[in-house]
Design an enzyme around this catalytic site. Structure first.
Site, PDB file in Angstrom:
ATOM      1  N   CYS A   1      -1.367   6.418   8.818  1.00  0.00           N
ATOM      2  CA  CYS A   1      -1.691   5.123   8.205  1.00  0.00           C
ATOM      3  C   CYS A   1      -2.757   5.384   7.153  1.00  0.00           C
ATOM      4  O   CYS A   1      -2.711   6.388   6.454  1.00  0.00           O
ATOM      5  CB  CYS A   1      -2.141   4.118   9.263  1.00  0.00           C
ATOM      6  SG  CYS A   1      -3.592   4.647  10.217  1.00  0.00           S
TER       7      CYS A   1
ATOM      8  N   ARG B   1       0.844  -1.205   0.000  1.00  0.00           N
ATOM      9  CA  ARG B   1       0.000   0.000   0.000  1.00  0.00           C
ATOM     10  C   ARG B   1       0.875   1.249   0.000  1.00  0.00           C
ATOM     11  O   ARG B   1       0.583   2.219  -0.701  1.00  0.00           O
ATOM     12  CB  ARG B   1      -0.935   0.008   1.212  1.00  0.00           C
ATOM     13  CG  ARG B   1      -2.024  -1.050   1.148  1.00  0.00           C
ATOM     14  CD  ARG B   1      -2.995  -0.934   2.321  1.00  0.00           C
ATOM     15  NE  ARG B   1      -3.822   0.266   2.230  1.00  0.00           N
ATOM     16  CZ  ARG B   1      -4.590   0.718   3.211  1.00  0.00           C
ATOM     17  NH1 ARG B   1      -4.617   0.077   4.386  1.00  0.00           N
ATOM     18  NH2 ARG B   1      -5.337   1.798   3.053  1.00  0.00           N
TER      19      ARG B   1
END
Length: 273
Positions: free
Chosen positions: A230, A172
Site C-alpha cells: 500500500c 493513487r
C-alpha cells in the site's frame, strides 16, 4: 481458525483475551483521544505510530524493532506465544489489521480482529468505559520472522510471476493524485485492489465467499503466489487479513510505496494498467 472474531464470539469466550484498541487516523485526530473517550472494558491502547512501526526512514511505517514490540507485549500482559489477543479499531479494521500482522510476525499465534470494531460492539449493546487498565507485566519476548515478508526486490518479482496487489485507492494507484508521498504511481505489474472494497458500509468484512470471488476476479486462486503493498504498510495488512479470511494467504511488502520510491532507480508506473 478465522483471523476475525464477531462480537458474539468475543462475548462467548470462556477466557477473556487480551484486548488491544488500535484506533488510528492517518491525518488525525490522534487515536488516543478516541480511546480516552470510550473503549471496550479492559482494552489497552496500542499506538500504531510508535509501537507498531519504527521511525520513518525507509518508508513511513517500517517494521518496529523486537525490543519495542516486546515492551508492548509486556505492558499488555502477554507471557506466551499462544496468549489469546483480540485487536480492534473504530470500525473498519484498517489499523487493527496492522496490529494483527505485526503481533503475528513477532511470534503470537492466537491474534484475531474484532469484525466491525468498536462500532459493532456498541451496536450490539456492548459497554464502553473511559477507564484504562493498569499496565501488566508479561514476559513473552518478541522475535521477528514468524510470517514471511517481502522487500522491494521480492515485491517486484511477485509482480512478474504471481499477483502483486496494490491496496491504495484507484486515483493513487494511477498516479493521478498522491497526498502522502513525493512520487505518484505504482509498482510496475501491480494490480489495484482498493482495501475499502474488503468491507461493507458498516465496516464488517465481506463474507469469505464474496472475498474469494473478489480476489479470483483479480487473478488469485488457491496456490497463486500473492503479495500486497500500500502506501506505508498499514492497509497492506488489511488486504492480507481479507485474503487470509478468504483462505488465500499473502505476503506483505511492509515498506510499500513509501519505501519503494526511496530508490530513484526503481521503476514507476502510472495509469490503470
Amino acid at each position: 481458525m478465522s483471523p476475525l472474531i464477531t462480537v458474539e464470539e468475543l462475548r462467548a469466550l470462556g477466557t477473556a483475551p487480551v484486548l488491544a484498541d488500535v484506533t488510528w487516523n492517518l491525518a488525525g485526530p490522534p487515536g488516543k483521544d478516541a480511546y480516552d473517550a470510550g473503549h471496550l472494558p479492559g482494552a489497552y491502547f496500542v499506538d500504531l505510530d510508535t509501537e507498531l512501526a519504527g521511525p520513518p526512514g525507509a518508508g513511513r511505517h517500517p517494521l518496529p524493532d523486537a525490543t519495542t514490540v516486546t515492551s508492548t507485549f509486556e505492558r499488555l500482559g502477554i507471557s506466551s506465544a499462544d496468549t489469546p489477543v483480540v485487536v480492534y479499531d473504530t470500525a473498519n479494521s484498517m489499523s487493527a489489521a496492522r496490529a494483527w500482522w505485526i503481533f503475528r510476525y513477532f511470534g503470537l499465534t492466537d491474534v484475531r480482529v474484532l469484525d466491525g470494531g468498536l462500532t459493532a460492539w456498541q451496536a450490539a449493546g456492548g459497554e464502553v468505559t473511559t477507564d484504562a487498565p493498569a499496565e501488566a507485566s508479561g514476559t513473552y519476548v518478541a522475535t521477528p520472522g514468524h510470517l514471511p515478508m517481502l522487500d522491494a526486490d521480492g515485491a517486484a518479482a511477485v509482480a512478474v510471476k504471481g499477483v502483486l496487489l496494490d491496496a491504495r485507492a484507484p486515483e493513487r494507484f494511477a498516479g493521478e493524485v498522491e497526498p502522502m508521498d513525493p512520487v505518484a504511481g505504482h509498482i510496475p505489474g501491480a494490480v489495484n485492489a482498493p482495501t475499502a472494497a474488503n468491507v461493507d458500509e458498516t465496516g464488517h468484512f465481506l463474507p469469505s465467499a464474496d472475498l474469494r470471488s473478489r480476489f479470483s476476479a483479480l487473478g488469485i486462486t488457491t496456490g497463486t503466489e500473492t503479495a500486497v503493498y500500500c502506501g506505508s504498510g498499514v492497509t497492506a495488512a488489511h488486504e492480507a487479513l481479507a485474503l487470509e479470511s478468504a483462505g488465500l494467504p499473502a505476503t506483505v511488502y511492509v515498506g510499500s510505496w513509501s519505501e519503494w520510491i526511496t530508490d530513484p532507480t526503481r521503476p514507476v508506473a502510472t495509469g490503470t494498467d
